[in-house]
Design a protein around this motif. Structure first.
Motif, short mmCIF file in Angstrom:
data_model
loop_
_atom_site.label_atom_id
_atom_site.label_comp_id
_atom_site.label_asym_id
_atom_site.label_seq_id
_atom_site.Cartn_x
_atom_site.Cartn_y
_atom_site.Cartn_z
N VAL A 150 0.87 -1.18 0.00
CA VAL A 150 0.00 0.00 0.00
C VAL A 150 0.90 1.22 0.00
O VAL A 150 1.55 1.51 1.01
CB VAL A 150 -0.93 0.01 1.23
N PRO A 151 1.00 1.96 -1.10
CA PRO A 151 1.92 3.11 -1.16
C PRO A 151 1.58 4.15 -0.10
O PRO A 151 0.42 4.34 0.27
CB PRO A 151 1.71 3.65 -2.58
N THR A 152 2.61 4.83 0.38
CA THR A 152 2.40 5.87 1.39
C THR A 152 1.65 7.07 0.82
O THR A 152 1.06 7.84 1.58
CB THR A 152 3.76 6.34 1.93
N SER A 153 1.67 7.25 -0.50
CA SER A 153 0.95 8.37 -1.11
C SER A 153 -0.55 8.12 -1.19
O SER A 153 -1.31 9.05 -1.48
CB SER A 153 1.50 8.63 -2.51
N SER A 154 -0.99 6.90 -0.97
CA SER A 154 -2.41 6.59 -1.05
C SER A 154 -3.08 6.87 0.29
O SER A 154 -2.42 6.94 1.33
CB SER A 154 -2.61 5.11 -1.41
N PRO A 155 -4.42 7.03 0.31
CA PRO A 155 -5.12 7.29 1.59
C PRO A 155 -5.38 6.03 2.39
O PRO A 155 -6.17 6.07 3.33
CB PRO A 155 -6.43 7.93 1.12
N TRP A 156 -4.74 4.91 2.06
CA TRP A 156 -5.02 3.64 2.71
C TRP A 156 -3.83 3.17 3.53
O TRP A 156 -2.68 3.48 3.21
CB TRP A 156 -5.37 2.56 1.68
N ASN A 157 -4.12 2.40 4.57
CA ASN A 157 -3.11 1.74 5.38
C ASN A 157 -3.44 0.25 5.45
O ASN A 157 -4.63 -0.13 5.39
CB ASN A 157 -3.05 2.31 6.79
N LEU A 158 -2.41 -0.57 5.55
CA LEU A 158 -2.62 -2.00 5.70
C LEU A 158 -3.20 -2.27 7.08
O LEU A 158 -2.62 -1.90 8.10
CB LEU A 158 -1.30 -2.75 5.50
N LEU A 159 -4.38 -2.90 7.11
CA LEU A 159 -5.10 -3.08 8.37
C LEU A 159 -4.62 -4.29 9.16
O LEU A 159 -4.49 -4.23 10.38
CB LEU A 159 -6.61 -3.21 8.08
N ALA A 160 -4.35 -5.40 8.49
CA ALA A 160 -3.96 -6.63 9.18
C ALA A 160 -3.12 -7.46 8.22
O ALA A 160 -2.79 -7.03 7.11
CB ALA A 160 -5.19 -7.41 9.65
N LEU A 161 -2.77 -8.65 8.65
CA LEU A 161 -1.98 -9.54 7.83
C LEU A 161 -2.78 -10.02 6.63
O LEU A 161 -4.01 -10.16 6.68
CB LEU A 161 -1.51 -10.75 8.65
N ILE A 162 -2.07 -10.25 5.54
CA ILE A 162 -2.70 -10.77 4.33
C ILE A 162 -3.12 -12.22 4.57
O ILE A 162 -2.34 -13.02 5.07
CB ILE A 162 -1.74 -10.66 3.13
N ARG A 163 -4.34 -12.53 4.20
CA ARG A 163 -4.89 -13.88 4.43
C ARG A 163 -4.99 -14.63 3.11
O ARG A 163 -5.15 -14.04 2.05
CB ARG A 163 -6.25 -13.79 5.09
N ALA A 164 -4.91 -15.95 3.19
CA ALA A 164 -5.05 -16.81 2.03
C ALA A 164 -6.24 -17.73 2.29
O ALA A 164 -6.22 -18.55 3.22
CB ALA A 164 -3.78 -17.62 1.78
#
Length: 283
Positions: A114-128
């Motif tokens: 998730v790029p720092t320039s975007s308005p988003w943050n990684l919320l939790a670990l990626i799930r499969a």
């Protein structure tokens, strides 16, 4: 294959050394370092090397691919929304270890996902998600993200709440003086127009066919200001009939209830709903 007498022929055909005759290379498939699935792609940055010898032919390739994935987000709780990016990864004929793929992605710095320039943050670990029965070459990856709402709250939400609350201070203007009723009505109506114009501002979400959280917030402010307009008109009407004590009693009640009880309570409830959505996403 290496002990076979055919190896020298195949090694010669697959060789890419400069000055060596191509022979029958056109008859055989040769890996293209700039192509994926036989199709050249301008979004691929690839570094390729061919190592050949009398005993082996090795094709080494390292590539970085930029790919956009379309997602269907729900913006009901904007700007306090969280989303899940779903990626369906399929490699026909292969056996994918979905857990290992998710684990390797979780080891990658979040700025690369998730790029720092975007308005988003990684919320939790990626799930499969586990693949369906018999689909060993397929993985369903889920990337949970949450919107960074701090900038929106500081730049838009706090000024909007202060504008609505400040306009209600017009109720403290003396309603019995000659120009005062018109001044109260003018302040309240101009604030309602301002909130209506704010509702038409572009949020960068595209065309939405439903109301979102910030729309309900502005609607609540609009209704409170409209009730203040009706109160000012009622006080002016009662005082115009000569019943000034009754008009002052109505005005004293409204100037306390509307700006100090009703407005903070409704705005606070809306903020609690948004904060609960954040807590739900974090959980």
């Amino acid at each position: 294959l290496p002990p076979s007498p055919c190896f020298d022929v195949i090694d010669f055909i697959l060789s890419r050394r400069v000055g060596e005759p191509k022979g029958q290379r056109g008859v055989f498939w040769v890996p293209d370092p700039l192509a994926v699935n036989g199709i050249r792609d301008a979004n691929i940055d690839r570094d390729t090397s061919i190592v050949t010898s009398t005993r082996q032919a090795v094709f080494n390739s390292t590539s970085t691919r930029k790919q956009e994935f379309e997602q269907q987000f729900q913006f009901l709780f904007y700007p306090f929304d969280d989303q899940i990016v779903r990626i369906d990864l399929s490699v026909p004929g292969a056996k994918l270890d979905c857990v290992a793929i998710a684990a390797s992605l979780n080891n990658v710095p979040s700025d690369n996902i998730v790029p720092t320039s975007s308005p988003w943050n990684l919320l939790a670990l990626i799930r499969a998600a586990p693949p369906a029965h018999g689909e060993l070459g397929r993985c369903l990856l889920e990337v949970p993200i949450v919107r960074n709402y701090v900038v929106y709250v500081v730049q838009r939400l706090i000024p909007l709440m202060l504008i609505g609350g400040g306009a209600l201070m017009a109720l403290f203007i003396n309603p019995t003086a000659a120009p005062a009723p018109g001044a109260r009505m003018g302040i309240l109506l101009s604030t309602m127009v301002l909130i209506s114009l704010k509702s038409n501002s572009d949020l960068g979400l595209g065309t939405l066919t439903y109301l979102i959280w910030i729309d309900y917030m502005k609607l609540c402010q609009f209704m409170i200001l409209l009730s203040a307009v009706f109160e000012a008109a009622l006080v002016h009407h009662v005082s115009g009939k000569g019943n000034i004590p009754k008009a002052l009693m109505i005005d004293r009640t409204a100037r306390l209830v509307l700006p100090f009880v009703l407005y903070p309570w409704i705005i606070g409830c809306m903020l609690i709903i948004g904060s609960q959505r954040i807590a739900l996403g974090l959980s």
